[in-house]
Write an enzyme that holds these catalytic residues in place. Structure first.
Site, mmCIF file in Angstrom:
data_model
loop_
_atom_site.group_PDB
_atom_site.id
_atom_site.type_symbol
_atom_site.label_atom_id
_atom_site.label_comp_id
_atom_site.label_asym_id
_atom_site.label_seq_id
_atom_site.Cartn_x
_atom_site.Cartn_y
_atom_site.Cartn_z
ATOM 1 N N ARG A 81 0.825 -1.207 0.000
ATOM 2 C CA ARG A 81 0.000 0.000 0.000
ATOM 3 C C ARG A 81 0.859 1.258 0.000
ATOM 4 O O ARG A 81 2.070 1.201 0.209
ATOM 5 C CB ARG A 81 -0.923 0.019 1.220
ATOM 6 C CG ARG A 81 -0.168 0.125 2.535
ATOM 7 C CD ARG A 81 -1.060 -0.205 3.703
ATOM 8 N NE ARG A 81 -0.394 0.055 4.963
ATOM 9 C CZ ARG A 81 -0.820 0.914 5.864
ATOM 10 N NH1 ARG A 81 -1.898 1.623 5.659
ATOM 11 N NH2 ARG A 81 -0.186 1.077 6.991
ATOM 12 N N THR A 112 12.534 3.284 8.448
ATOM 13 C CA THR A 112 12.064 2.619 7.241
ATOM 14 C C THR A 112 12.279 3.471 5.990
ATOM 15 O O THR A 112 11.936 4.657 5.979
ATOM 16 C CB THR A 112 10.561 2.293 7.374
ATOM 17 O OG1 THR A 112 10.374 1.521 8.550
ATOM 18 C CG2 THR A 112 10.059 1.509 6.164
ATOM 19 N N LYS A 127 15.431 -0.114 7.550
ATOM 20 C CA LYS A 127 14.604 -1.199 7.005
ATOM 21 C C LYS A 127 14.198 -0.794 5.592
ATOM 22 O O LYS A 127 13.518 0.219 5.400
ATOM 23 C CB LYS A 127 13.380 -1.405 7.884
ATOM 24 C CG LYS A 127 12.437 -2.467 7.375
ATOM 25 C CD LYS A 127 11.665 -3.049 8.534
ATOM 26 C CE LYS A 127 10.225 -3.273 8.208
ATOM 27 N NZ LYS A 127 9.508 -3.899 9.317
ATOM 28 N N LYS A 153 12.167 -1.228 2.241
ATOM 29 C CA LYS A 153 10.953 -1.852 1.712
ATOM 30 C C LYS A 153 11.172 -2.247 0.243
ATOM 31 O O LYS A 153 11.548 -1.402 -0.587
ATOM 32 C CB LYS A 153 9.779 -0.866 1.801
ATOM 33 C CG LYS A 153 9.298 -0.630 3.231
ATOM 34 C CD LYS A 153 8.557 -1.837 3.782
ATOM 35 C CE LYS A 153 7.847 -1.502 5.089
ATOM 36 N NZ LYS A 153 7.157 -2.682 5.641
ATOM 37 N N ASP A 156 12.484 -5.744 3.911
ATOM 38 C CA ASP A 156 11.111 -6.236 4.097
ATOM 39 C C ASP A 156 10.432 -6.345 2.744
ATOM 40 O O ASP A 156 10.175 -5.336 2.081
ATOM 41 C CB ASP A 156 10.320 -5.271 5.000
ATOM 42 C CG ASP A 156 8.949 -5.823 5.378
ATOM 43 O OD1 ASP A 156 8.577 -6.900 4.857
ATOM 44 O OD2 ASP A 156 8.249 -5.187 6.193
ATOM 45 N N GLU A 213 12.508 -9.882 5.871
ATOM 46 C CA GLU A 213 11.196 -9.994 6.504
ATOM 47 C C GLU A 213 10.142 -10.403 5.464
ATOM 48 O O GLU A 213 10.083 -9.821 4.376
ATOM 49 C CB GLU A 213 10.860 -8.631 7.113
ATOM 50 C CG GLU A 213 9.577 -8.592 7.896
ATOM 51 C CD GLU A 213 9.430 -7.273 8.655
ATOM 52 O OE1 GLU A 213 10.450 -6.607 8.926
ATOM 53 O OE2 GLU A 213 8.298 -6.910 8.957
ATOM 54 N N ASP A 269 6.401 -11.933 9.366
ATOM 55 C CA ASP A 269 5.561 -10.811 9.821
ATOM 56 C C ASP A 269 4.094 -11.143 9.559
ATOM 57 O O ASP A 269 3.391 -11.621 10.448
ATOM 58 C CB ASP A 269 6.005 -9.511 9.138
ATOM 59 C CG ASP A 269 5.196 -8.306 9.627
ATOM 60 O OD1 ASP A 269 4.383 -8.472 10.563
ATOM 61 O OD2 ASP A 269 5.357 -7.204 9.075
ATOM 62 N N LYS A 284 3.301 -7.488 16.299
ATOM 63 C CA LYS A 284 2.629 -6.184 16.207
ATOM 64 C C LYS A 284 1.307 -6.294 16.951
ATOM 65 O O LYS A 284 0.569 -7.271 16.777
ATOM 66 C CB LYS A 284 2.381 -5.801 14.742
ATOM 67 C CG LYS A 284 3.655 -5.544 13.964
ATOM 68 C CD LYS A 284 3.369 -5.270 12.496
ATOM 69 C CE LYS A 284 4.673 -5.017 11.745
ATOM 70 N NZ LYS A 284 4.474 -5.015 10.280
ATOM 71 N N ASP A 301 11.307 -1.961 15.635
ATOM 72 C CA ASP A 301 10.899 -1.283 14.396
ATOM 73 C C ASP A 301 9.675 -0.424 14.739
ATOM 74 O O ASP A 301 8.554 -0.753 14.396
ATOM 75 C CB ASP A 301 10.587 -2.351 13.330
ATOM 76 C CG ASP A 301 10.097 -1.752 12.038
ATOM 77 O OD1 ASP A 301 10.500 -0.621 11.710
ATOM 78 O OD2 ASP A 301 9.293 -2.412 11.340
ATOM 79 N N ASP A 324 9.184 3.106 14.204
ATOM 80 C CA ASP A 324 9.458 4.457 13.693
ATOM 81 C C ASP A 324 8.251 5.252 13.204
ATOM 82 O O ASP A 324 8.435 6.423 12.842
ATOM 83 C CB ASP A 324 10.520 4.395 12.577
ATOM 84 C CG ASP A 324 10.068 3.562 11.385
ATOM 85 O OD1 ASP A 324 9.116 2.767 11.542
ATOM 86 O OD2 ASP A 324 10.657 3.705 10.303
HETATM 87 MG MG MG Z 1 6.762 -6.162 7.700
#
Ligand code: MG
Length: 367
Positions: free
Chosen positions: A24, A135, A160, A162, A190, A218, A243, A267, A320, A322
């Site tokens: 997204r 990130t 991290k 993406k 990730d 990840e 995750d 999470k 993680d 942030d």
């Molecule tokens: Mg993730």
């Protein structure tokens, strides 16, 4: 301390720049805030952002579940009977983990205030500070390299990255970031489910052969493909972190039993709050498997709850958290403090949150 009212509202916080993953893209944090009021005048805060692509939960489902299922189960309850109240939340509906997380966090906040202690202390923790990674959104390789260099200049030494859209381009993205930041910055990748198992094995082996020194990868494959996740984990030397494949404590049982990943990313919105997260921590610790604590695009209300858990459990070794750094403003007064990458908890009771400003309060359910 008896729960007398649940108030529900929405909060929007603009981001400094758009946040983009394989799943997204967004330029604002929109989230649902819960306030549980009690007969003593004490208020507990909780939060649930809509993450339909991950949890299936939308603003509508979160608000409806809280107002029609969870509020009736909590109103009139004594906060000192925390376990019963948490069980009532868990049994209020199947699924709906974000709404449950919001109520679970608010209940823990009240419990801490009732006991006059910060949550991390009530769980036996002593550590108050830790550093989060930062990130780098999914973009073209050169833009990601520039963003990474800027983050390093701002003082972040763990990034991290993406990826997960076009695996050949992903190899370029990761290589471009490593070349730009040099060898001393910790890099995590990730993929947000973006690769097939064979693509994942190919790209991770490529990263290993190129000496890109990636700390962990990840969620390389689709969330439901736990067998594929295990194939990747078994085929590479790099640490594989689950995750989206690990939401509930039951997911954790399966992943741990299969050894389908090397680590678990916890999470609160996936686990239904702190109680589910604590159960996952206990299982991972028993299995000798370390955990990361992460967050969705959340405000500092639920991130503060995650920070208390992070400092109180040694099995959580990577952080993680942030999202508040990515926000252009902070309407949450109190809670965890940010000083660059370093998060510090105060000794204020519960979450330590004094107020949440700018909430558009929409609904109130009274006992
Ligand atoms: Mg993730």
């Amino acid at each position: 301390m008896i729960i007398t009212e649940m108030s529900l509202g929405t909060l929007s916080i603009p981001l400094k720049k758009p946040f983009r993953t394989a799943l997204r893209s967004t330029d604002v944090v929109t989230t649902n805030i819960v306030a549980l009021a009690t007969d003593s005048g004490t208020v507990g805060y909780g939060e649930a952002p809509p993450t339909a692509a991950i949890t299936g939960d939308t603003d509508g489902s979160i608000a409806c579940t809280l107002a029609t299922r969870i509020a009736p189960a909590l109103l009139g309850r004594d906060v000192s009977e925390l376990h019963d109240a948490l069980t009532a939340v868990e049994r209020s509906a199947v699924g709906n983990t974000s709404a449950k997380a919001a109520a679970d966090i608010a209940l823990h906040d009240l419990w801490g205030k009732l006991c006059g202690q910060p949550l991390y202390r009530l769980w036996g923790g002593t550590k108050r500070t830790f550093a989060t990674d930062y990130t780098i959104s999914l973009n073209a390789p050169d833009e990601m390299a520039r963003d990474a260099a800027e983050a390093v200049r701002d003082g972040y030494d763990a990034l991290k990255i993406k990826v997960g859209v076009d695996f050949r381009l992903d190899m370029e993205r990761i290589g471009a970031v490593r070349r730009e930041v040099g060898p001393d910055v910790l890099l995590r990748v990730d993929a947000n489910q973006g690769w097939t198992p064979k693509e994942a094995i190919r790209i991770i082996r490529h990263m290993e052969d190129e000496g890109l020194d990636i700390e962990l990868v990840e969620q390389p494959v689709a969330r439901h493909d736990v067998e594929g996740l295990k194939r990747v984990t078994d085929a590479v030397d790099t640490i594989i972190l689950a995750d989206e494949s690990v939401c509930s404590p039951r997911d954790a049982i399966r992943l741990i039993a299969m050894r389908a990943a090397d680590m678990l990313n916890i999470k609160l919105m996936k686990s239904g709050g702190l109680s589910g997260a604590l159960r996952i921590c206990a299982m991972a610790e028993s299995a000798g498997m370390e955990c990361m604590i992460g967050a969705m695009m959340e405000s500092k209300v639920s991130v503060t709850a995650a920070a208390h858990l992070a400092t109180a459990r040694r099995v959580v070794t990577k952080y993680d958290l942030d999202p508040p750094i990515l926000c252009a403003s902070d309407p949450v007064k109190g809670g965890v403090r940010y000083d660059g990458a370093v998060l510090s908890l105060t000794d204020a009771p519960g979450l330590g949150i004094d107020a949440v400003e700018g909430v558009d309060w929409k609904e109130s359910v009274k006992g």
